[in-house]
Design a protein around this motif. Structure first.
Motif, mmCIF file in Angstrom:
data_model
loop_
_atom_site.group_PDB
_atom_site.id
_atom_site.type_symbol
_atom_site.label_atom_id
_atom_site.label_comp_id
_atom_site.label_asym_id
_atom_site.label_seq_id
_atom_site.Cartn_x
_atom_site.Cartn_y
_atom_site.Cartn_z
ATOM 1 N N PRO A 11 0.821 -1.221 0.000
ATOM 2 C CA PRO A 11 0.000 0.000 0.000
ATOM 3 C C PRO A 11 0.852 1.268 0.000
ATOM 4 C CG PRO A 11 -0.904 -1.606 1.528
ATOM 5 C CD PRO A 11 0.394 -2.176 1.039
ATOM 6 N N ALA A 12 0.341 2.311 -0.650
ATOM 7 C CA ALA A 12 1.086 3.554 -0.833
ATOM 8 C C ALA A 12 1.477 4.173 0.508
ATOM 9 C CB ALA A 12 0.251 4.540 -1.638
ATOM 10 N N PRO A 13 2.764 4.464 0.712
ATOM 11 C CA PRO A 13 3.176 5.152 1.945
ATOM 12 C C PRO A 13 2.687 6.597 1.935
ATOM 13 C CG PRO A 13 5.026 4.991 0.418
ATOM 14 C CD PRO A 13 3.900 4.201 -0.189
ATOM 15 N N ARG A 14 2.426 7.124 3.127
ATOM 16 C CA ARG A 14 1.918 8.490 3.244
ATOM 17 C C ARG A 14 2.884 9.328 4.073
ATOM 18 N NH1 ARG A 14 -4.273 6.903 4.786
ATOM 19 N NH2 ARG A 14 -3.142 5.526 6.184
ATOM 20 N N GLY A 21 -9.365 13.643 10.883
ATOM 21 C CA GLY A 21 -8.319 13.682 9.867
ATOM 22 C C GLY A 21 -7.102 12.865 10.249
ATOM 23 N N PHE A 22 -6.725 12.941 11.525
ATOM 24 C CA PHE A 22 -5.566 12.185 12.000
ATOM 25 C C PHE A 22 -5.819 10.682 11.860
ATOM 26 C CE2 PHE A 22 -2.553 10.340 14.908
ATOM 27 C CZ PHE A 22 -1.453 11.185 14.850
ATOM 28 N N ASP A 23 -7.012 10.245 12.244
ATOM 29 C CA ASP A 23 -7.344 8.819 12.134
ATOM 30 C C ASP A 23 -7.399 8.367 10.677
ATOM 31 O OD1 ASP A 23 -7.476 8.646 14.867
ATOM 32 O OD2 ASP A 23 -9.667 8.802 14.973
ATOM 33 N N SER A 24 -7.870 9.257 9.786
ATOM 34 C CA SER A 24 -7.958 8.911 8.366
ATOM 35 C C SER A 24 -6.583 8.776 7.733
ATOM 36 C CB SER A 24 -8.769 9.972 7.609
ATOM 37 O OG SER A 24 -10.088 10.060 8.093
ATOM 38 N N MET A 25 -5.628 9.606 8.158
ATOM 39 C CA MET A 25 -4.274 9.580 7.594
ATOM 40 C C MET A 25 -3.397 8.521 8.242
ATOM 41 S SD MET A 25 -3.792 11.761 5.116
ATOM 42 C CE MET A 25 -2.011 12.019 5.112
ATOM 43 N N ASP A 26 -3.726 8.099 9.430
ATOM 44 C CA ASP A 26 -2.902 7.130 10.155
ATOM 45 C C ASP A 26 -2.955 5.750 9.480
ATOM 46 O OD1 ASP A 26 -1.260 6.506 12.409
ATOM 47 O OD2 ASP A 26 -2.964 5.423 13.285
ATOM 48 N N PRO A 27 -1.808 5.072 9.236
ATOM 49 C CA PRO A 27 -0.456 5.494 9.607
ATOM 50 C C PRO A 27 0.182 6.379 8.526
ATOM 51 C CG PRO A 27 -0.386 3.298 8.671
ATOM 52 C CD PRO A 27 -1.837 3.704 8.673
ATOM 53 N N PHE A 28 0.968 7.345 8.980
ATOM 54 C CA PHE A 28 1.706 8.205 8.065
ATOM 55 C C PHE A 28 3.073 8.522 8.660
ATOM 56 C CE2 PHE A 28 -0.632 11.019 10.910
ATOM 57 C CZ PHE A 28 0.304 11.989 11.237
ATOM 58 N N VAL A 29 3.979 9.022 7.823
ATOM 59 C CA VAL A 29 5.321 9.387 8.272
ATOM 60 C C VAL A 29 5.359 10.900 8.467
ATOM 61 C CG1 VAL A 29 7.782 9.376 7.737
ATOM 62 C CG2 VAL A 29 6.332 7.472 6.973
ATOM 63 N N PRO A 30 5.409 11.390 9.723
ATOM 64 C CA PRO A 30 5.483 12.834 9.939
ATOM 65 C C PRO A 30 6.904 13.345 9.680
ATOM 66 C CG PRO A 30 5.511 11.680 12.036
ATOM 67 C CD PRO A 30 5.376 10.622 10.977
ATOM 68 N N VAL A 31 7.018 14.437 8.941
ATOM 69 C CA VAL A 31 8.324 15.009 8.605
ATOM 70 C C VAL A 31 8.324 16.473 9.040
ATOM 71 C CG1 VAL A 31 10.024 15.432 6.787
ATOM 72 C CG2 VAL A 31 8.479 13.463 6.615
ATOM 73 N N SER A 32 9.105 16.780 10.048
ATOM 74 C CA SER A 32 9.143 18.139 10.598
ATOM 75 C C SER A 32 9.981 19.061 9.711
ATOM 76 C CB SER A 32 9.736 18.108 12.013
ATOM 77 O OG SER A 32 9.893 19.423 12.517
ATOM 78 N N VAL A 33 9.426 20.235 9.415
ATOM 79 C CA VAL A 33 10.138 21.269 8.652
ATOM 80 C C VAL A 33 10.340 22.447 9.598
ATOM 81 C CG1 VAL A 33 10.146 22.737 6.607
ATOM 82 C CG2 VAL A 33 8.993 20.513 6.541
ATOM 83 N N SER A 34 11.578 22.682 9.984
ATOM 84 C CA SER A 34 11.881 23.736 10.946
ATOM 85 C C SER A 34 12.393 24.988 10.242
ATOM 86 C CB SER A 34 12.925 23.234 11.955
ATOM 87 O OG SER A 34 14.100 22.829 11.274
#
Length: 397
Positions: free
Chosen positions: A117-120, A332-345
């Motif tokens: 399945p497509a990674p998010r 929205g969080f439940d719909s996207m889970d699981p996903f890879v969070p990427v922090s942009v600082s």
């Protein structure tokens, strides 16, 4: 301060650069370097000649690479931030800084198993930190690898300021946005022109009593139907997304797909669009949003979902909110889970120095004080190294 003295010393002592490798990945770089030698251009420590995102690595972090003008017109006919487009026109070049968040996602895409399945992926960070540009950098990588790109530059535009809202002819409980849909189809056609004749429809679509698209026809005919018959454009967008979702990852498909959405939190937020009785329209009732939500599910393979949160345009949320759970909400969080969070600082010291030198090189900083150490310290203090704030400050200098 030490970094500033080092960069100034390097600019004085290093005059030219010659490539020492001839690897396959660096062929384009070698050609550019030869051209650069021919023109006898000075070496810049804030630039890199590696313009292929697939070949960029951590050693390029903080350096600018040039986005070819041909890629801008085809890949980003509607995807670049407005202020960045003005900057491109002013500087007469499109340069993107190589940053760690984009490299992290690109590295994951290189190693992903596309039979699964497509990674998010989800870029998040404070306002103005560069989430949209990191998303565009990643999309550029996907395009150079021959992927089909389904790009939504700002999902918030689909849930507010709608000039024309019509009841859906397909489902009475939903509403169509023909102008937004036809505009998106035009840009989609520009970006993926070479795919539209190869991909064939899997089913028959009926638009009116006299208009229909037969099974086995090129996807381009479906897109042209939505552009020429604006009234059915919202349903055509849904049909295009359905065809791509079903065919992506299939052995006979011959393409990988990148679904890139900026302002993904708009899909589970609130809308400013009103019905005839002045009651608010839920995003779920909009045909475009309803179909886009299906693309966010990872029940398809052969590609990836790359998204970014956005506070700009986000309705009825605190301006300080920037974390996924704050902007996506529970649904929205439940719909996207699981996903890879990427922090942009915000910019690091190295990235700020690179941006500062780039603005000096483009003669964007005209005030004499900006060229002093004290002036640079003041820019750091006022902007807190936030990319957007720094750009706006420098526009007046």
């Amino acid at each position: 301060m030490a970094l500033y003295r080092l960069s100034f010393r390097l600019r004085q002592t290093v005059a030219y650069v010659r490539p020492l490798h001839t690897s396959g990945c660096g062929q384009q770089q070698g050609a550019l370097a030869v051209e650069s030698e021919t023109r006898q251009e000075p070496f810049s420590i804030f630039r890199t000649l590696e313009n292929d995102p697939a070949c960029q690595s951590e050693k390029h972090v903080g350096q600018y690479y040039t986005l070819p003008s041909a890629h801008i017109h085809t890949l980003f006919p509607h995807g670049l931030p407005q202020r960045y487009q003005l900057q491109v026109k002013t500087f007469n070049e499109a340069c993107v800084m190589v940053r760690q968040p984009a490299l992290e996602v690109i590295s994951c895409l290189k190693k992903a198993d596309y039979s699964k399945p497509a990674p998010r992926f989800l870029f998040y960070g404070v306002k103005g930190s560069g989430k949209t540009m990191s998303l565009c950098h990643t999309v550029h990588f996907c395009s150079t690898q021959g992927w089909l790109v389904l790009h939504i530059p700002d999902a918030h535009l689909w849930v507010k300021n709608c000039k024309e809202l019509l009841p859906s002819s397909y489902n009475a409980s939903r509403f169509d946005q023909p102008l937004q849909a036809s505009n998106w189809l035009r840009n989609f056609r520009v970006t993926n022109e070479h795919f539209l004749s190869k991909i064939k429809t899997r089913q028959r679509y009926v638009w009116t009593k006299r208009e229909f698209t037969e099974e086995g026809r090129p996807l381009g005919e479906l897109v042209d139907q939505g552009i020429s018959r604006v009234k059915s454009s919202s349903d055509v967008v849904g049909a295009v997304m359905k065809e791509l979702r079903l065919q992506s990852g299939q052995p006979e498909a011959g393409f990988r797909m990148a679904v890139a959405v900026d302002g993904i939190n708009a899909l589970w937020g609130k809308s400013t669009i009103k019905k005839e009785d002045k009651s608010p329209v839920s995003p779920e009732e909009l045909t475009l949003v309803y179909n886009l939500k299906k693309m966010m599910k990872n029940d398809w393979c052969g590609g990836a979902v790359i998204t970014a949160l956005s506070q700009t345009g986000s309705l009825y949320t605190p301006s300080s909110a920037h974390l996924p759970q704050e902007l996506l909400g529970e649904e929205g969080f439940d719909s996207m889970d699981p996903f890879v969070p990427v922090s942009v600082s915000n910019y690091s010291e190295k990235e700020f120095e690179s941006c500062y030198l780039y603005y000096l090189d483009r003669h964007w900083l005209q005030h004499p004080q900006t060229r002093t150490e004290e002036g640079k310290k003041e820019l750091i203090f006022l902007s807190n190294r936030n990319p957007s704030t720094l750009e706006r400050l420098c526009a007046f200098l």
